[in-house]
Design a protein around this motif. Structure first.
Motif, PDB file in Angstrom:
ATOM      1  N   ASP A  47       0.815  -1.158   0.112  1.00 46.57           N
ATOM      2  CA  ASP A  47      -0.021  -0.152  -0.117  1.00 46.57           C
ATOM      3  C   ASP A  47       0.813   1.220  -0.151  1.00 46.57           C
ATOM      4  O   ASP A  47       1.536   1.576   0.994  1.00 46.57           O
TER       5      ASP A  47
ATOM      6  N   ALA B 248       0.346   4.337   0.646  1.00 52.91           N
ATOM      7  CA  ALA B 248      -0.015   5.276   1.567  1.00 52.91           C
ATOM      8  C   ALA B 248       0.513   4.756   3.153  1.00 52.91           C
ATOM      9  O   ALA B 248       1.154   5.873   3.583  1.00 52.91           O
ATOM     10  N   THR B 249       0.570   3.828   3.436  1.00 52.07           N
ATOM     11  CA  THR B 249       0.855   3.156   4.571  1.00 52.07           C
ATOM     12  C   THR B 249       2.356   2.535   4.591  1.00 52.07           C
ATOM     13  O   THR B 249       3.045   2.081   5.649  1.00 52.07           O
TER      14      THR B 249
ATOM     15  N   LEU C 230       2.474  -0.436   4.278  1.00 52.53           N
ATOM     16  CA  LEU C 230       2.126  -1.841   4.571  1.00 52.53           C
ATOM     17  C   LEU C 230       1.655  -2.826   3.384  1.00 52.53           C
ATOM     18  O   LEU C 230       0.949  -2.318   2.611  1.00 52.53           O
TER      19      LEU C 230
ATOM     20  N   GLY D 178      -2.033  -4.501   5.956  1.00 50.33           N
ATOM     21  CA  GLY D 178      -1.494  -4.500   7.304  1.00 50.33           C
ATOM     22  C   GLY D 178      -2.033  -5.632   8.296  1.00 50.33           C
ATOM     23  O   GLY D 178      -2.012  -5.772   9.375  1.00 50.33           O
TER      24      GLY D 178
ATOM     25  N   ALA E 282       7.518   1.249   9.257  1.00 47.19           N
ATOM     26  CA  ALA E 282       6.347   1.478   9.103  1.00 47.19           C
ATOM     27  C   ALA E 282       5.522   0.576   9.723  1.00 47.19           C
ATOM     28  O   ALA E 282       4.304   0.981  10.455  1.00 47.19           O
TER      29      ALA E 282
ATOM     30  N   TRP F 164       2.692   1.085  14.722  1.00 48.21           N
ATOM     31  CA  TRP F 164       1.614   0.603  14.925  1.00 48.21           C
ATOM     32  C   TRP F 164       1.657  -0.359  16.267  1.00 48.21           C
ATOM     33  O   TRP F 164       0.729  -1.303  16.789  1.00 48.21           O
TER      34      TRP F 164
ATOM     35  N   GLN G 283      -3.561  -1.856  12.100  1.00 49.49           N
ATOM     36  CA  GLN G 283      -4.180  -0.399  12.082  1.00 49.49           C
ATOM     37  C   GLN G 283      -5.292  -0.466  13.313  1.00 49.49           C
ATOM     38  O   GLN G 283      -5.833   0.614  13.825  1.00 49.49           O
TER      39      GLN G 283
END
Length: 379
Positions: free
Chosen positions: A222, A224-225, A227, A244, A279, A283, A295
């Protein structure tokens, strides 16, 4: 974390988990021969017990290393008592591994899935130890080493002949012909392929391992993350599952950590490995765990994800790929969490088996995929 009870449990489950009982065997025989229905064969080295085997081998090496240090420094009465415990555990581990692999070898080493390459890591380690030192142990000797070497070649040939997609990645189940690449494959296959290539000086084997990981980072992550998704299809460009999922992160990190034992893999994967862990650590929960989906901070914790991430941290720190106190602190917090979930030789709070993309039944208990990885964590 005291591993004595964990080792006892792992030795028992290595030889019993997933085996068909008489009722199951009868039902499957009827389906196969009476109703002519296709059935999955009994896999004697499938991935949950493969993880247990790898974990037990790690414990064996840990005990041998500790014994070496004690021999060099001399031993008092207390250390002699510890030596007796170590001898007992070594014998228990070696006996369990011997029975596990002998059972499979006697069936002529059937290999049904990519997943079986995970247990191949231990077959490789056994053969490497013998070929380097020519020392007999509780698993191999001069009479049976050829059978282990033959099994190792069979595993490697299976991997080298396995179908790939247009980018060189392994479809998780090639016979389904759907082009789906699962992240699980990175952790299941790459450490075996890379270490096989390292020991036998086969560059193509190491490259095949690195390619699986590099492709997943390129096509299954991904943006954006940072993950991973659970999987992807390179033809359609679709990514599948959730972003994730804790164990998907763990599989990818395990594949990376197991494919950086030489400069070749380190140069290719170090940046991706560090970026992914950075990353992931965003979390980590206050209690040290990672959730079943990273997440989902208020969702259930998952010890299999937590243990796999801790293993990656441990190996990254050992290789000096990860620098800084933050990684040490994250590892310590994660180890403490695993310890809190460990009771009577079992690691609880583990998410049950995944059934496919976006199919993560919310069942939690003690499973081999938490226990096996917990055994790989140094004490």
């Amino acid at each position: 974390m005291d591993k004595i009870d964990l080792i006892r449990t792992a030795c028992e489950e290595l030889l019993s988990y997933g085996l068909w009982d008489h009722k199951t065997r009868f039902k499957r025989t009827v389906k196969k021969y009476i109703f002519r229905q296709p059935i999955a064969e009994e896999d004697l080295i499938f991935w949950p017990t493969g993880l247990l085997a790898v974990g037990l081998w790690h414990c064996r090496q840990e005990i041998l290393a500790r014994r070496g240090k004690e021999t060099g420094s001399g031993a008092g009465n207390g250390e002699n008592t510890g030596r007796e415990t170590q001898d007992f555990l070594l014998q228990k581990i070696e006996t369990a591994l011997s029975v596990y692999f002998t059972r499979w070898i006697r069936k002529e080493c059937p290999i049904y899935y990519l997943d079986d390459l995970l247990a191949g890591e231990v077959v490789l380690a056994i053969c490497e130890e013998y070929e380097k030192d020519h020392a007999e142990n509780g698993i191999v000797n001069e009479k049976n080493i050829a059978k282990y070497q033959s099994a190792l070649v069979r595993l490697a040939d299976y991997a080298f002949s396995y179908p790939t997609d247009e980018t060189g990645s392994f479809p998780y189940r090639a016979n389904q012909q759907n082009g789906h690449i699962f992240v699980d494959s990175a952790g299941l296959t790459c450490p075996f392929l890379y270490e096989y290539g390292r020991f036998y000086d086969i560059d193509e084997s190491m490259e095949l391992a690195v390619k699986q990981i590099a492709n997943f980072v390129a096509y299954g992550t991904d943006a954006a993350t940072g993950l991973p998704y659970h999987g992807y299809d390179v033809v359609t460009g679709n990514k599948y599952g959730i972003i994730g999922w804790g164990r998907s992160v763990g599989w990818l990190l395990r594949g990376m950590a197991g494919s950086m034992s030489t400069v070749y893999g380190l140069d290719r994967l170090k940046e991706s490995f560090c970026n992914l862990l950075d990353a992931v650590l965003l979390w980590q929960r206050k209690d040290g765990y990672f959730s079943w989906q990273l997440q989902a901070m208020e969702g259930p914790a998952d010890t299999s994800a937590t243990a796999m991430i801790c293993y990656a941290l441990q190996e990254g720190i050992r290789m000096r790929t990860l620098q800084g106190e933050g990684y040490q602190a994250a590892l310590a917090k994660g180890m403490h969490a695993i310890h809190k979930s460990t009771k009577n030789g079992r690691v609880y709070d583990c998410l049950g088996e995944c059934e496919g993309f976006a199919q993560y039944p919310q069942r939690y208990g003690d499973y081999p995929w938490a226990l096996g990885v917990a055994l790989m964590l140094d004490t």
